[in-house]
Scaffold this active site. Structure first.
Site, PDB file in Angstrom:
ATOM      1  N   GLY A  27       0.876  -1.249   0.074  1.00 54.91           N
ATOM      2  CA  GLY A  27      -0.097   0.029   0.075  1.00 54.91           C
ATOM      3  C   GLY A  27       0.687   1.361  -0.048  1.00 54.91           C
ATOM      4  CD  GLU A  31       3.661   9.144 -10.346  1.00 58.02           C
ATOM      5  OE1 GLU A  31       3.903   8.657 -11.504  1.00 58.02           O
ATOM      6  OE2 GLU A  31       2.749   9.986 -10.039  1.00 58.02           O
ATOM      7  N   GLY A  32       6.195   4.822  -8.322  1.00 56.67           N
ATOM      8  CA  GLY A  32       6.809   3.590  -8.361  1.00 56.67           C
ATOM      9  C   GLY A  32       5.637   2.322  -8.806  1.00 56.67           C
ATOM     10  CG  HIS A  33       3.437   1.061  -5.385  1.00 52.73           C
ATOM     11  ND1 HIS A  33       3.492   1.917  -4.371  1.00 52.73           N
ATOM     12  CD2 HIS A  33       3.912  -0.118  -4.997  1.00 52.73           C
ATOM     13  CE1 HIS A  33       4.034   1.481  -3.567  1.00 52.73           C
ATOM     14  NE2 HIS A  33       4.414  -0.003  -3.793  1.00 52.73           N
ATOM     15  CD  GLN A  57       7.427  -7.663   3.944  1.00 53.64           C
ATOM     16  OE1 GLN A  57       6.931  -8.441   3.309  1.00 53.64           O
ATOM     17  NE2 GLN A  57       8.217  -6.682   3.187  1.00 53.64           N
ATOM     18  CD  GLU A 144      16.459  -3.489 -12.010  1.00 60.30           C
ATOM     19  OE1 GLU A 144      17.112  -2.485 -12.369  1.00 60.30           O
ATOM     20  OE2 GLU A 144      16.112  -4.409 -12.890  1.00 60.30           O
ATOM     21  CG  ASP A 146      12.291  -2.969  -2.666  1.00 61.78           C
ATOM     22  OD1 ASP A 146      13.184  -2.440  -1.793  1.00 61.78           O
ATOM     23  OD2 ASP A 146      11.253  -2.883  -3.320  1.00 61.78           O
ATOM     24  CB  SER A 180      10.827   4.599  -1.134  1.00 63.87           C
ATOM     25  OG  SER A 180      10.613   4.009   0.185  1.00 63.87           O
ATOM     26  NE  ARG A 182      10.958   1.140   4.548  1.00 59.68           N
ATOM     27  CZ  ARG A 182      10.693   0.706   5.684  1.00 59.68           C
ATOM     28  NH1 ARG A 182      10.920   1.279   6.727  1.00 59.68           N
ATOM     29  NH2 ARG A 182      10.622  -0.780   5.880  1.00 59.68           N
TER      30      ARG A 182
HETATM   31  O1  PAF Z   1       8.152  -5.033  -1.713  1.00 61.49           O
HETATM   32  C1  PAF Z   1       6.976  -4.931  -1.184  1.00 61.49           C
HETATM   33  O2  PAF Z   1       5.995  -4.113  -0.983  1.00 61.49           O
HETATM   34  C2  PAF Z   1       6.883  -6.258  -0.211  1.00 61.49           C
HETATM   35  O3  PAF Z   1       8.140  -6.813   0.358  1.00 61.49           O
HETATM   36  C3  PAF Z   1       5.869  -7.381  -0.976  1.00 61.49           C
HETATM   37  C4  PAF Z   1       6.887  -7.834  -2.360  1.00 61.49           C
HETATM   38  C5  PAF Z   1       4.590  -6.904  -1.219  1.00 61.49           C
HETATM   39  C6  PAF Z   1       6.020  -8.715   0.266  1.00 61.49           C
HETATM   40  O4  PAF Z   1       5.378  -8.122   1.324  1.00 61.49           O
END
Ligand code: PAF
Length: 269
Positions: A27, A31-33, A57, A144, A146, A180, A182
């Site tokens: 969520g 713009e990256g998404h 995670q 990429e 990540d 990001s 963040r």
């Molecule tokens: O990159 C992310 O946002 C998360 O690590 C993912 C791939 C959705 C897994 O929770």
């Protein structure tokens, strides 16, 4: 846009024989998404986006609590983009009884973020494995930015499933800062500093290409970056094909993780 909360209903409603593209997210869409969505729409007939902030995670509970959440805004963005399906599972749906919250990764993979965020990728792999087991899409799209996440998901999960994992290039603002979720946690002044760090990374990249043998360069750029943030976790050059330290002038990537005002940021150029 149809919203599903369980794998069961999702599997009853979606015809996976069609060409379906899947984008897992946590969520706070930016713009990256949106660029992942753009690629997914081009390659697939229908698109599923999931939003699930995966607790397993986060190695630091405060980081999980602080993680930006904007569900209503996200839903309206996805509706405007005419996304076909949104998957919004809760923790129980993902980790119901018997489901592992962590997968195991090899010792040799415990480098970069895997070294500093203990258990992070184990949690990422568990949730992506859960998604891939239950969402039989043709493609799964990842950013990429990540890089190590994409590397490990491909390494540990690609062979288990038919879904093809596609990595999409990092989207940056005009000052080279990678987008990001963040970034939303930073003030304007701190954002300026992170933009300057990104610019330094690109300068460093250019300099390494020209002056490959000069190992002092790493220390030089490290100290410049240190002046702009609170702490560098790692700052390394690696081979992007296998993440080993044996890289060449033509095949290398610079990886960094740093903290600024308690916010942890990563980049690779
Ligand atoms: O990159 C992310 O946002 C998360 O690590 C993912 C791939 C959705 C897994 O929770």
């Amino acid at each position: 846009m149809k919203i599903f909360k369980s794998f069961n209903v999702l599997n009853k409603e979606i015809n996976f024989n069609e060409n379906i593209g899947f984008i897992p997210t946590m969520g706070s869409l930016h713009e990256g998404h949106l660029s992942l969505i753009k690629v997914a729409k081009k390659k697939s007939k229908k698109v599923i986006v999931s939003i699930f902030i995966n607790p397993s995670q986060f190695n630091d509970k405060r980081d999980y609590i602080k993680y930006p959440r904007n569900l209503n805004k996200d839903i309206s963005i996805l509706k405007k983009l005419k996304i076909n399906y949104l998957f919004l599972p809760n923790k129980k749906e993902i980790y119901n009884k018997g489901i592992k919250k962590k997968l195991v990764i090899l010792r040799k993979d415990k480098i970069l973020c895997a070294k500093y965020r203990k258990g992070h990728f184990e949690g990422v792999l568990a949730v992506v494995n859960r998604f891939m087991t239950n969402i039989n899409s043709k493609y799964l799209f990842l950013g990429e930015k990540d890089f190590q996440q994409v590397f490990l998901i491909k390494k540990y999960l690609q062979n288990k499933f038919k879904t093809k994992i596609i990595s999409c290039k990092t989207i940056r603002n005009k000052n080279k800062l990678p987008l990001s979720s963040r970034n939303k946690l930073l003030s304007k002044i701190l954002l300026k500093k992170t933009e300057n760090i990104s610019k330094l990374l690109f300068n460093f990249r250019n300099t390494v290409t020209k002056n490959f043998k000069n190992i002092k360069l790493l220390d030089f750029y490290r100290s410049k970056i240190e002046n702009l943030c609170d702490k560098i976790e790692y700052f390394e050059i690696r081979n992007p094909t296998n993440l080993s330290k044996k890289f060449s002038k033509k095949n290398f990537k610079i990886f960094i993780a740093y903290k600024i005002n308690k916010v942890r940021l990563i980049d690779n150029v």
